[in-house]
Motif scaffolding. Structure first.
Motif, PDB file in Angstrom:
ATOM      1  N   LEU A  16      -1.620   4.364   0.401  1.00  0.00           N
ATOM      2  CA  LEU A  16      -3.069   4.236   0.303  1.00  0.00           C
ATOM      3  C   LEU A  16      -3.693   4.538   1.662  1.00  0.00           C
ATOM      4  CD1 LEU A  16      -3.566   1.072  -1.921  1.00  0.00           C
ATOM      5  CD2 LEU A  16      -4.373   3.390  -2.403  1.00  0.00           C
ATOM      6  N   GLU A  17      -4.639   5.451   1.675  1.00  0.00           N
ATOM      7  CA  GLU A  17      -5.405   5.787   2.881  1.00  0.00           C
ATOM      8  C   GLU A  17      -6.876   5.660   2.528  1.00  0.00           C
ATOM      9  OE1 GLU A  17      -4.416   9.643   4.405  1.00  0.00           O
ATOM     10  OE2 GLU A  17      -2.309   9.110   4.733  1.00  0.00           O
ATOM     11  N   GLU A  18      -7.527   4.668   3.106  1.00  0.00           N
ATOM     12  CA  GLU A  18      -8.948   4.424   2.844  1.00  0.00           C
ATOM     13  C   GLU A  18      -9.236   4.331   1.353  1.00  0.00           C
ATOM     14  OE1 GLU A  18     -11.305   7.224   5.039  1.00  0.00           O
ATOM     15  OE2 GLU A  18     -10.231   6.802   6.905  1.00  0.00           O
ATOM     16  N   GLY A  19      -8.337   3.666   0.624  1.00  0.00           N
ATOM     17  CA  GLY A  19      -8.532   3.431  -0.798  1.00  0.00           C
ATOM     18  C   GLY A  19      -8.054   4.533  -1.719  1.00  0.00           C
ATOM     19  N   ASP A  20      -7.566   5.643  -1.166  1.00  0.00           N
ATOM     20  CA  ASP A  20      -7.080   6.762  -1.979  1.00  0.00           C
ATOM     21  C   ASP A  20      -5.577   6.939  -1.770  1.00  0.00           C
ATOM     22  OD1 ASP A  20      -9.639   7.497  -2.971  1.00  0.00           O
ATOM     23  OD2 ASP A  20     -10.049   8.554  -1.091  1.00  0.00           O
ATOM     24  N   TRP A  21      -4.862   7.250  -2.859  1.00  0.00           N
ATOM     25  CA  TRP A  21      -3.436   7.535  -2.751  1.00  0.00           C
ATOM     26  C   TRP A  21      -3.237   8.921  -2.165  1.00  0.00           C
ATOM     27  CZ3 TRP A  21       0.113   3.993  -2.961  1.00  0.00           C
ATOM     28  CH2 TRP A  21      -0.066   2.850  -3.742  1.00  0.00           C
ATOM     29  N   LYS A  22      -2.327   9.022  -1.196  1.00  0.00           N
ATOM     30  CA  LYS A  22      -1.986  10.310  -0.575  1.00  0.00           C
ATOM     31  C   LYS A  22      -0.475  10.493  -0.636  1.00  0.00           C
ATOM     32  CE  LYS A  22      -6.099  11.509   0.961  1.00  0.00           C
ATOM     33  NZ  LYS A  22      -6.751  12.760   0.737  1.00  0.00           N
ATOM     34  N   ASP A  81       0.821  -1.217   0.000  1.00  0.00           N
ATOM     35  CA  ASP A  81       0.000   0.000   0.000  1.00  0.00           C
ATOM     36  C   ASP A  81       0.854   1.265   0.000  1.00  0.00           C
ATOM     37  OD1 ASP A  81       0.989  -0.212   2.563  1.00  0.00           O
ATOM     38  OD2 ASP A  81      -0.945   0.108   3.565  1.00  0.00           O
TER      39      ASP A  81
END
Length: 137
Positions: A123-129, A90
Motif C-alpha cells: 500500500l502506497e498512500e492508500g493504493d496497492w502498487k 500493508d
C-alpha cells in the motif's frame, strides 16, 4: 423511521472504501483488462517506481515489454486463474496462474504461454502498487 435508518446505513456502506483484499483483487482485474485493452499506461499506474521482476527487470523494462507486445500483436489475451492472496499489514503476496496469448487478430492466437506467477504488493498512500513479480513456465 426504520426506513430512514436503513437508507442511512446503505449510504454509509456505499461511501466506505472496500476492504484491502477486495481493492487488491479489483486492481489486478483492472490490470488484466488494461492489458487486453492495450493500455500500457493503465497497467503501469499500478506498478511501483522501484519494481523488480525476473531477470533484473525494472519498471522501465516492464513498460517497454508491454509496448513491444502491443506493437507485435494485434490481439492480446490475459487469462488469470484464481488468486491466492496473503495479506500482511500493508503488504500482500498474490499467487496465480496466467495464460497469455497474442496474435494477428485472427480467430486462433499465433502464440500462447502459460505461467505460474508470484507477485508482491504494498500500500502506497492508500493504493496497492506492484513492487515485485516472479514467473515461470
Amino acid at each position: 423511521m426504520v426506513l430512514l435508518a436503513g437508507l442511512s446505513l446503505l449510504t454509509l456502506a456505499a461511501c466506505s472504501r472496500p476492504a484491502p483484499e477486495a481493492r487488491l483483487r479489483a486492481d489486478i482485474s483492472a490490470m488484466q483488462a488494461a492489458i487486453q485493452d492495450r493500455q500500457p499506461g493503465e497497467v503501469m499506474d499500478r506498478v511501483a517506481d522501484d519494481f523488480s521482476g525476473d531477470g533484473g527487470m525494472d519498471r522501465e523494462a516492464l513498460h517497454n515489454l508491454l509496448r513491444v507486445q502491443f506493437l507485435a500483436n494485434a490481439d492480446i489475451g490475459a487469462t488469470i486463474g484464481p488468486l491466492d492472496v496473503t495479506l500482511r499489514g500493508d503488504h500482500a503476496t498474490v499467487r496465480f496462474s496466467a495464460l497469455l496469448t497474442g496474435g494477428s487478430g485472427r480467430w486462433v492466437p499465433d502464440q500462447a504461454g502459460g505461467y505460474q506467477v508470484i507477485t508482491g504488493w504494498r500500500l502506497e498512500e492508500g493504493d496497492w502498487k506492484l513492487y515485485t513479480a516472479q514467473w515461470s513456465r
